[in-house]
Write a protein that holds these residues in place. Structure first.
Motif, PDB file in Angstrom:
ATOM      1  N   ARG A 166       0.850  -1.206   0.000  1.00  0.00           N
ATOM      2  CA  ARG A 166       0.000   0.000   0.000  1.00  0.00           C
ATOM      3  C   ARG A 166       0.886   1.256   0.000  1.00  0.00           C
ATOM      4  O   ARG A 166       0.692   2.163  -0.798  1.00  0.00           O
ATOM      5  N   ALA A 167       1.864   1.278   0.898  1.00  0.00           N
ATOM      6  CA  ALA A 167       2.758   2.435   0.953  1.00  0.00           C
ATOM      7  C   ALA A 167       3.617   2.534  -0.299  1.00  0.00           C
ATOM      8  O   ALA A 167       3.879   3.629  -0.801  1.00  0.00           O
ATOM      9  N   ASP A 168       4.029   1.388  -0.823  1.00  0.00           N
ATOM     10  CA  ASP A 168       4.885   1.391  -2.014  1.00  0.00           C
ATOM     11  C   ASP A 168       4.171   1.952  -3.226  1.00  0.00           C
ATOM     12  O   ASP A 168       4.800   2.498  -4.134  1.00  0.00           O
ATOM     13  N   ARG A 169       2.836   1.818  -3.255  1.00  0.00           N
ATOM     14  CA  ARG A 169       2.081   2.258  -4.421  1.00  0.00           C
ATOM     15  C   ARG A 169       1.581   3.692  -4.318  1.00  0.00           C
ATOM     16  O   ARG A 169       0.999   4.207  -5.269  1.00  0.00           O
ATOM     17  N   PHE A 170       1.770   4.318  -3.151  1.00  0.00           N
ATOM     18  CA  PHE A 170       1.470   5.751  -3.083  1.00  0.00           C
ATOM     19  C   PHE A 170       2.336   6.475  -4.102  1.00  0.00           C
ATOM     20  O   PHE A 170       3.520   6.207  -4.234  1.00  0.00           O
ATOM     21  N   GLN A 171       1.738   7.441  -4.782  1.00  0.00           N
ATOM     22  CA  GLN A 171       2.561   8.278  -5.651  1.00  0.00           C
ATOM     23  C   GLN A 171       3.218   9.401  -4.855  1.00  0.00           C
ATOM     24  O   GLN A 171       4.180  10.006  -5.298  1.00  0.00           O
ATOM     25  N   MET A 172       2.660   9.632  -3.670  1.00  0.00           N
ATOM     26  CA  MET A 172       3.300  10.537  -2.718  1.00  0.00           C
ATOM     27  C   MET A 172       2.942  10.064  -1.318  1.00  0.00           C
ATOM     28  O   MET A 172       1.813   9.630  -1.080  1.00  0.00           O
ATOM     29  N   ALA A 173       3.920  10.097  -0.415  1.00  0.00           N
ATOM     30  CA  ALA A 173       3.675   9.747   0.982  1.00  0.00           C
ATOM     31  C   ALA A 173       4.093  10.921   1.855  1.00  0.00           C
ATOM     32  O   ALA A 173       5.231  11.389   1.773  1.00  0.00           O
ATOM     33  N   VAL A 174       3.150  11.412   2.666  1.00  0.00           N
ATOM     34  CA  VAL A 174       3.413  12.539   3.560  1.00  0.00           C
ATOM     35  C   VAL A 174       3.292  12.052   4.996  1.00  0.00           C
ATOM     36  O   VAL A 174       2.250  11.527   5.399  1.00  0.00           O
ATOM     37  N   ASN A 175       4.367  12.188   5.757  1.00  0.00           N
ATOM     38  CA  ASN A 175       4.357  11.818   7.169  1.00  0.00           C
ATOM     39  C   ASN A 175       4.011  13.036   8.019  1.00  0.00           C
ATOM     40  O   ASN A 175       4.622  14.099   7.865  1.00  0.00           O
ATOM     41  N   VAL A 176       3.031  12.868   8.907  1.00  0.00           N
ATOM     42  CA  VAL A 176       2.593  13.945   9.798  1.00  0.00           C
ATOM     43  C   VAL A 176       3.102  13.643  11.198  1.00  0.00           C
ATOM     44  O   VAL A 176       2.767  12.607  11.769  1.00  0.00           O
ATOM     45  N   THR A 177       3.926  14.522  11.754  1.00  0.00           N
ATOM     46  CA  THR A 177       4.494  14.295  13.076  1.00  0.00           C
ATOM     47  C   THR A 177       4.419  15.560  13.910  1.00  0.00           C
ATOM     48  O   THR A 177       4.255  16.667  13.397  1.00  0.00           O
ATOM     49  N   ASP A 178       4.543  15.365  15.215  1.00  0.00           N
ATOM     50  CA  ASP A 178       4.630  16.476  16.156  1.00  0.00           C
ATOM     51  C   ASP A 178       6.115  16.704  16.444  1.00  0.00           C
ATOM     52  O   ASP A 178       6.752  15.883  17.111  1.00  0.00           O
ATOM     53  N   PRO A 179       6.692  17.802  15.948  1.00  0.00           N
ATOM     54  CA  PRO A 179       8.121  18.024  16.160  1.00  0.00           C
ATOM     55  C   PRO A 179       8.474  18.429  17.584  1.00  0.00           C
ATOM     56  O   PRO A 179       9.648  18.510  17.936  1.00  0.00           O
ATOM     57  N   LYS A 180       7.434  18.663  18.398  1.00  0.00           N
ATOM     58  CA  LYS A 180       7.625  19.031  19.808  1.00  0.00           C
ATOM     59  C   LYS A 180       8.603  20.207  19.948  1.00  0.00           C
ATOM     60  O   LYS A 180       9.556  20.174  20.721  1.00  0.00           O
ATOM     61  N   LEU A 181       8.332  21.228  19.169  1.00  0.00           N
ATOM     62  CA  LEU A 181       9.163  22.421  19.228  1.00  0.00           C
ATOM     63  C   LEU A 181       8.847  23.209  20.498  1.00  0.00           C
ATOM     64  O   LEU A 181       7.686  23.301  20.916  1.00  0.00           O
ATOM     65  N   PRO A 182       9.844  23.779  21.145  1.00  0.00           N
ATOM     66  CA  PRO A 182       9.582  24.562  22.363  1.00  0.00           C
ATOM     67  C   PRO A 182       8.719  25.782  22.055  1.00  0.00           C
ATOM     68  O   PRO A 182       8.915  26.459  21.047  1.00  0.00           O
ATOM     69  N   MET A 183       7.755  26.031  22.917  1.00  0.00           N
ATOM     70  CA  MET A 183       6.873  27.199  22.786  1.00  0.00           C
ATOM     71  C   MET A 183       6.107  27.193  21.468  1.00  0.00           C
ATOM     72  O   MET A 183       5.836  28.244  20.884  1.00  0.00           O
ATOM     73  N   ALA A 184       5.765  25.998  20.979  1.00  0.00           N
ATOM     74  CA  ALA A 184       5.074  25.922  19.685  1.00  0.00           C
ATOM     75  C   ALA A 184       3.975  24.872  19.740  1.00  0.00           C
ATOM     76  O   ALA A 184       3.969  23.914  18.981  1.00  0.00           O
ATOM     77  N   VAL A 185       3.040  25.053  20.660  1.00  0.00           N
ATOM     78  CA  VAL A 185       1.911  24.133  20.787  1.00  0.00           C
ATOM     79  C   VAL A 185       1.046  24.216  19.534  1.00  0.00           C
ATOM     80  O   VAL A 185       0.727  25.313  19.065  1.00  0.00           O
ATOM     81  N   GLY A 186       0.667  23.062  18.970  1.00  0.00           N
ATOM     82  CA  GLY A 186      -0.196  23.049  17.797  1.00  0.00           C
ATOM     83  C   GLY A 186       0.555  22.985  16.486  1.00  0.00           C
ATOM     84  O   GLY A 186      -0.066  22.905  15.425  1.00  0.00           O
ATOM     85  N   ILE A 187       1.889  23.001  16.532  1.00  0.00           N
ATOM     86  CA  ILE A 187       2.662  22.916  15.296  1.00  0.00           C
ATOM     87  C   ILE A 187       2.856  21.446  14.908  1.00  0.00           C
ATOM     88  O   ILE A 187       3.209  20.611  15.741  1.00  0.00           O
ATOM     89  N   ARG A 188       2.617  21.140  13.649  1.00  0.00           N
ATOM     90  CA  ARG A 188       2.876  19.803  13.110  1.00  0.00           C
ATOM     91  C   ARG A 188       3.773  19.923  11.888  1.00  0.00           C
ATOM     92  O   ARG A 188       3.738  20.913  11.172  1.00  0.00           O
ATOM     93  N   ARG A 189       4.578  18.894  11.678  1.00  0.00           N
ATOM     94  CA  ARG A 189       5.502  18.886  10.546  1.00  0.00           C
ATOM     95  C   ARG A 189       5.003  17.890   9.501  1.00  0.00           C
ATOM     96  O   ARG A 189       4.660  16.751   9.827  1.00  0.00           O
ATOM     97  N   LEU A 190       4.958  18.325   8.245  1.00  0.00           N
ATOM     98  CA  LEU A 190       4.596  17.462   7.121  1.00  0.00           C
ATOM     99  C   LEU A 190       5.844  17.229   6.284  1.00  0.00           C
ATOM    100  O   LEU A 190       6.412  18.160   5.724  1.00  0.00           O
ATOM    101  N   ASP A 191       6.281  15.976   6.233  1.00  0.00           N
ATOM    102  CA  ASP A 191       7.456  15.599   5.454  1.00  0.00           C
ATOM    103  C   ASP A 191       7.030  14.782   4.247  1.00  0.00           C
ATOM    104  O   ASP A 191       6.333  13.761   4.396  1.00  0.00           O
ATOM    105  N   ILE A 192       7.439  15.184   3.064  1.00  0.00           N
ATOM    106  CA  ILE A 192       7.166  14.409   1.858  1.00  0.00           C
ATOM    107  C   ILE A 192       8.253  13.350   1.751  1.00  0.00           C
ATOM    108  O   ILE A 192       9.354  13.592   1.258  1.00  0.00           O
ATOM    109  N   ALA A 193       7.927  12.153   2.262  1.00  0.00           N
ATOM    110  CA  ALA A 193       8.911  11.079   2.337  1.00  0.00           C
ATOM    111  C   ALA A 193       9.120  10.396   0.994  1.00  0.00           C
ATOM    112  O   ALA A 193      10.156   9.793   0.753  1.00  0.00           O
ATOM    113  N   LYS A 194       8.119  10.484   0.139  1.00  0.00           N
ATOM    114  CA  LYS A 194       8.194   9.854  -1.176  1.00  0.00           C
ATOM    115  C   LYS A 194       7.355  10.666  -2.143  1.00  0.00           C
ATOM    116  O   LYS A 194       6.279  11.131  -1.780  1.00  0.00           O
TER     117      LYS A 194
END
Length: 218
Positions: A166-194
């Motif tokens: 399933r992941a291999d057949r994505f034409q794009m894969a975006v990982n959504v993570t909480d970077p746990k940045l200081p003083m940055a509640v609500g910030i999420r990081r979107l990485d285009i892994a593929k």
């Protein structure tokens, strides 16, 4: 934003842990795409009506280009390892064409197309083949929010759980993570892994506490 959304029909896996804020981020992405002048068809099969309305209003969803709906009584896709329901798929394609939609969100995939064994690669191949054909027929980007696997203590590029096909057949894969940045509640990081487009390796930060505001990661 222009560097995050492809210019051609694509199937995008949008992957993150339960509770990381995928749904809120997906709402925000639909808003942003609609603000760029494109129509979006956003099918939310999971969020309850009150919460759906609250999230829509919080993000500022009063935009004629963003079409949000909940599938109360039917699924466009039928699962338990069966193939795509052709009549329902045609209806979905027609809906996208009538709206002249640029993006279609199916949130979450497992409710639109449930399977008895999400770890089975043959089943995942069938799913992804039909979804890619659907994207081409409708001329849309399909956004598929998915949950990560239970164990994230690994170096896997794609965080989605279930069959690797399933992941291999994505034409794009975006990982959504909480970077746990200081003083940055609500910030999420979107990485285009593929990506089979030109944007692999790009990343942005989004603020899901005040709607979604993109900030380019340097």
């Amino acid at each position: 934003m222009q560097g995050l959304i492809p210019a051609v029909p694509f199937v995008i896996g949008f992957v993150g842990m339960t509770g990381v804020g995928k749904t809120t981020t997906v709402y925000g992405l639909n808003k942003l795409v609609s603000q760029m002048g494109y129509n979006t068809l956003h099918l939310d099969a999971e969020t309850e009506a009150v919460q759906r309305k609250r999230t829509f209003e919080m993000i500022g969803g009063a935009n004629a280009n963003w079409h949000l709906a909940r599938m109360e009584s039917r699924q466009f896709m039928v699962g338990f390892d069966r193939q795509l329901n052709v009549d329902s798929a045609n209806e979905l394609v027609n809906a996208c064409k009538q709206l002249n939609a640029r993006m279609l969100t199916l949130d979450p995939l497992n409710l639109f197309w449930p399977v008895s064994n999400e770890d089975d690669n043959a089943t995942a191949d069938v799913q992804m083949d039909h979804l890619r054909r659907l994207a081409l027929r409708a001329g849309v980007i399909i956004l598929l929010p998915l949950n990560t696997g239970k164990n994230q203590e690994h170096e896997s590029v794609y965080l989605s759980r279930g069959a690797s096909a399933r992941a291999d057949r994505f034409q794009m894969a975006v990982n959504v993570t909480d970077p746990k940045l200081p003083m940055a509640v609500g910030i999420r990081r979107l990485d285009i892994a593929k990506s089979r487009w030109s944007n692999q390796g790009k990343a942005v930060h989004v603020n899901i506490s005040m709607g979604v505001e993109l900030q380019v990661v340097k």
